[in-house]
Design an enzyme around this catalytic site. Structure first.
Site, PDB file in Angstrom:
ATOM      1  N   ASP A  66     -16.134  80.771  -1.324  1.00  0.00           N
ATOM      2  CA  ASP A  66     -16.739  81.298  -0.109  1.00  0.00           C
ATOM      3  C   ASP A  66     -17.153  82.745  -0.406  1.00  0.00           C
ATOM      4  OD1 ASP A  66     -17.383  82.402   2.341  1.00  0.00           O
ATOM      5  OD2 ASP A  66     -15.793  81.352   3.428  1.00  0.00           O
ATOM      6  N   ARG A 125     -10.411  98.063   9.700  1.00  0.00           N
ATOM      7  CA  ARG A 125     -11.286  97.673   8.601  1.00  0.00           C
ATOM      8  C   ARG A 125     -12.615  98.422   8.691  1.00  0.00           C
ATOM      9  NH1 ARG A 125     -13.478  91.492   8.008  1.00  0.00           N
ATOM     10  NH2 ARG A 125     -14.559  92.170   9.888  1.00  0.00           N
ATOM     11  N   TYR A 166     -25.160  86.525   8.191  1.00  0.00           N
ATOM     12  CA  TYR A 166     -25.216  87.594   9.197  1.00  0.00           C
ATOM     13  C   TYR A 166     -24.430  88.846   8.840  1.00  0.00           C
ATOM     14  CZ  TYR A 166     -20.985  85.196  11.053  1.00  0.00           C
ATOM     15  OH  TYR A 166     -19.760  84.599  11.219  1.00  0.00           O
ATOM     16  N   LYS A 167     -23.876  88.881   7.634  1.00  0.00           N
ATOM     17  CA  LYS A 167     -23.145  90.085   7.214  1.00  0.00           C
ATOM     18  C   LYS A 167     -24.075  90.938   6.350  1.00  0.00           C
ATOM     19  CE  LYS A 167     -18.805  87.489   7.418  1.00  0.00           C
ATOM     20  NZ  LYS A 167     -18.176  88.150   8.571  1.00  0.00           N
ATOM     21  N   PHE A 219      -9.769  83.223   5.153  1.00  0.00           N
ATOM     22  CA  PHE A 219     -10.459  83.327   6.437  1.00  0.00           C
ATOM     23  C   PHE A 219     -10.195  82.049   7.231  1.00  0.00           C
ATOM     24  CE2 PHE A 219     -13.853  83.104   9.515  1.00  0.00           C
ATOM     25  CZ  PHE A 219     -13.739  84.354  10.090  1.00  0.00           C
TER      26      PHE A 219
END
Lengths: 406, 406
Positions: free
Chosen positions: B193, B365, B218-219, B124
């Site tokens: 991560d 995705r 926030y996921k 990422f």
């Protein structure tokens, strides 16, 4: 000074109607807006809209449709006129501490061969602490000099002069124009911490030719507990700015998802991670309200309030030591007094609904947020303070304990 | 695979009632909870309480009375069991990016003489970018190796192996046990991560003997847009931990207001500035809900959902290239497909109320947040995808433009 004097001043106050724009609890005199600003009445509805509408209903689409992605720049642009900056010189992000780290790092990058960060002893702790991590990495060296010795301490090793405009404890101000010039004459950069200024005390970053600044969102800007902070970079440094927290939101093209970092233009490269939308949205409401009133009217009322408190206190408590400057132009929007029983007095005041704060070891501090504090508040607080001190009402066991957060 | 199959699976789903605990918009199939989790129905009321009650009415007193001051530790302790950590090994603070910087810095401090941060190309972006600032300061050196070459790249210069457990784009997982052991055998530390794992994919930091970890609020934790992140430090490193963002909230005694930094115990020294209370309070609601369901039930449903989508898609679109691993145990809670028109297909899906996302340049995705996504959602999304691709419904000018945020 009488209650009638206070009420006359309130009746003549051009900002008197703004108090109604804040949701202040009944029966409380709040003189701690310099630590946590009060709740604007528009904030709950705005947050409800962000939470239910933009997040709940809009979901991921709101990054585009509600323009969350530019919120840090938009709110930064609204703060800019309060501190004498241009719209694109200010951005909202992270905390004051993290922004200090970015800008100290940027200054070190811009002054290779110089490692000294010059500040004063007793500066707000986080300002001094943020140097410690860089010292441990061998990148920086902390140097502290008392206010009168700062100019003499500016030698060829100093990369950055970092000071807080209004001292959090004493309330005294630094001469930003003179110190900025002195530092720059010595080849250093200057970073001003405006945490206790922005929104209550006039600041003109352009006029003093500041390089960098940071400031707090949860004091006079009324952004809520732990609100995001802001950072300023003078436009002349935008092209060369290089700061260490090189996150994806500060990338020139975050959604290209490339492996290599390339900085976004200007102050936007101060962004690191994904901005906290709830916090910035709440801050925007407070900033809008403060910007609507305007810094000049706020500053004039701030001085009138603190002078009124000072005179009331001097009349009732002639022996109480004032730590802040007598001259209202030489201090921020607060007054601090020294008393060996400061903590107990503060607790006794809070028990009566008069909220100021205590600063270790012996400081009683009263802040005058000019957007919502009235002269009557100030009178009642001075009266309560005088009563508690003269009757030794602080001398009870329950007022002796120290709160976890003071 | 038919709609009836999907409905049968939903009827038998032990988590089916949890969907009602989220406020999902009517007519939307939401397969982007891996980017921004949905709104828990309890969040608005909790925020209202924090804003009107704790901030508006409690004002500064709420740092003590509402115990704001320990909120980062309290919510961290609730996240801990989701990732195989002990309560005091996890703390909520700042963003993933900022926490990466702290822990990369901590690793460099703990491995003097080693400068290499080893990761993989295509990790990422912010993970890779956060090395750049340290490289510019001369403190770090980035080394990238493809997954199969990571172990060979572990030499005596590597201070830290830093990887994302579930790849944001492909959805494939790394073997945390094997890679952690390999890195530690080479004398390096390991930072995982967990942004695309925590709350949907089982993680056992204790079992794999991880040194550090970070993760996203926030996921799958449903903390809201730009929610604060979390950081993990294994207890064995607590005493020696030294990280560069040495702010006042990570001080051993912040309210003593001393000039010199002294770290707070353990993971608390990862705090830098004043924590953003609104953001952490919202995150707490999402974490409570996910913790109530439990990671094992979430993971089982996640795998069932992604397998159902994969089979539906394979039946209807046998030529569509699957980028994610076939084995559900080898991937996270998402499926990614490659298509030259991925962006236009994504836009066409969104126009029909089916929300997945597009990742540059050619990835479609779909994320399966197991707490609220149904098998019917999955069926409808696969059907919509098949229709858009087979009828070339994506081939309209309005679907060609690229959104600012993808």
């Amino acid at each position: 000074m009488t209650l009638e004097d206070a009420r006359r001043l309130d009746a003549a106050d051009p900002l008197r109607d703004y108090r109604e724009r804040f949701d202040l609890p009944e029966g409380v005199v709040y003189l701690d807006g310099n630590s946590l600003g009060a709740l604007p009445k528009d904030t709950p509805a705005r947050l409800e809209q962000v939470v239910r509408g933009e997040w709940g209903n809009g979901l991921i689409r709101s990054w585009n449709d509600a323009d969350w992605i530019t919120l840090p720049q938009r709110v930064g642009a609204k703060i800019a006129p309060l501190i004498g900056a241009e719209a694109d010189e200010v951005i909202v992000c992270d905390s004051v501490s993290v922004n200090l780290f970015k800008l100290i790092g940027a200054a070190l990058n811009m002054r290779p061969g110089r490692k000294v960060i010059l500040s004063e002893p007793g500066n707000f702790p986080t300002d001094l602490y943020m140097i410690a991590g860089l010292e441990a990495q061998g990148l920086a060296e902390r140097r502290l000099a008392a206010p009168g010795d700062l100019e003499a301490a500016l030698d060829g090793d100093v990369a950055l002069l970092m000071l807080t405009h209004v001292h959090y404890k004493a309330g005294r101000t630094h001469d930003m124009v003179r110190l900025t010039r002195a530092a720059q004459d010595a080849g250093a950069l200057v970073l001003w911490d405006l945490s206790h200024s922005g929104g209550a005390v006039p600041v003109d970053l352009a006029a003093c030719n500041a390089d960098f600044a940071v400031g707090c969102g949860y004091k006079y800007l009324n952004g809520g507990p732990g609100a995001p902070a802001y950072a300023y970079v003078a436009k002349r440094h935008h092209a060369a700015l290089s700061q260490p927290l090189t996150g994806w939101m500060g990338h020139a093209a975050p959604f290209a998802f490339t492996d290599d970092y390339a900085p976004a233009p200007g102050a936007s490269r101060l962004l690191a991670g994904t901005p906290g939308i709830l916090g910035i949205a709440a801050l925007e409401v407070g900033v809008d309200l403060i910007a609507e009133i305007g810094i000049n009217r706020l500053a004039a009322k701030s001085r009138a309030l603190s002078e009124f408190f000072r005179k009331c206190a001097a009349e009732k408590l002639p022996d109480l030591e004032l730590v802040s400057p007598l001259d209202p132009l030489a201090r921020g929007s607060q007054l601090s007094f020294r008393h060996t029983q400061a903590n107990a007095i503060c607790q006794a005041l809070i028990a009566r609904g008069i909220i100021g704060d205590f600063r270790d070891p012996d400081i009683l501090r009263f802040g005058f947020a000019p957007a919502y504090v009235s002269f009557e508040d100030v009178f009642l607080a001075a009266e309560g303070l005088a009563d508690i001190i003269s009757t030794r009402a602080w001398d009870k066991p329950e007022f002796q304990q120290r709160a976890a957060v003071t």
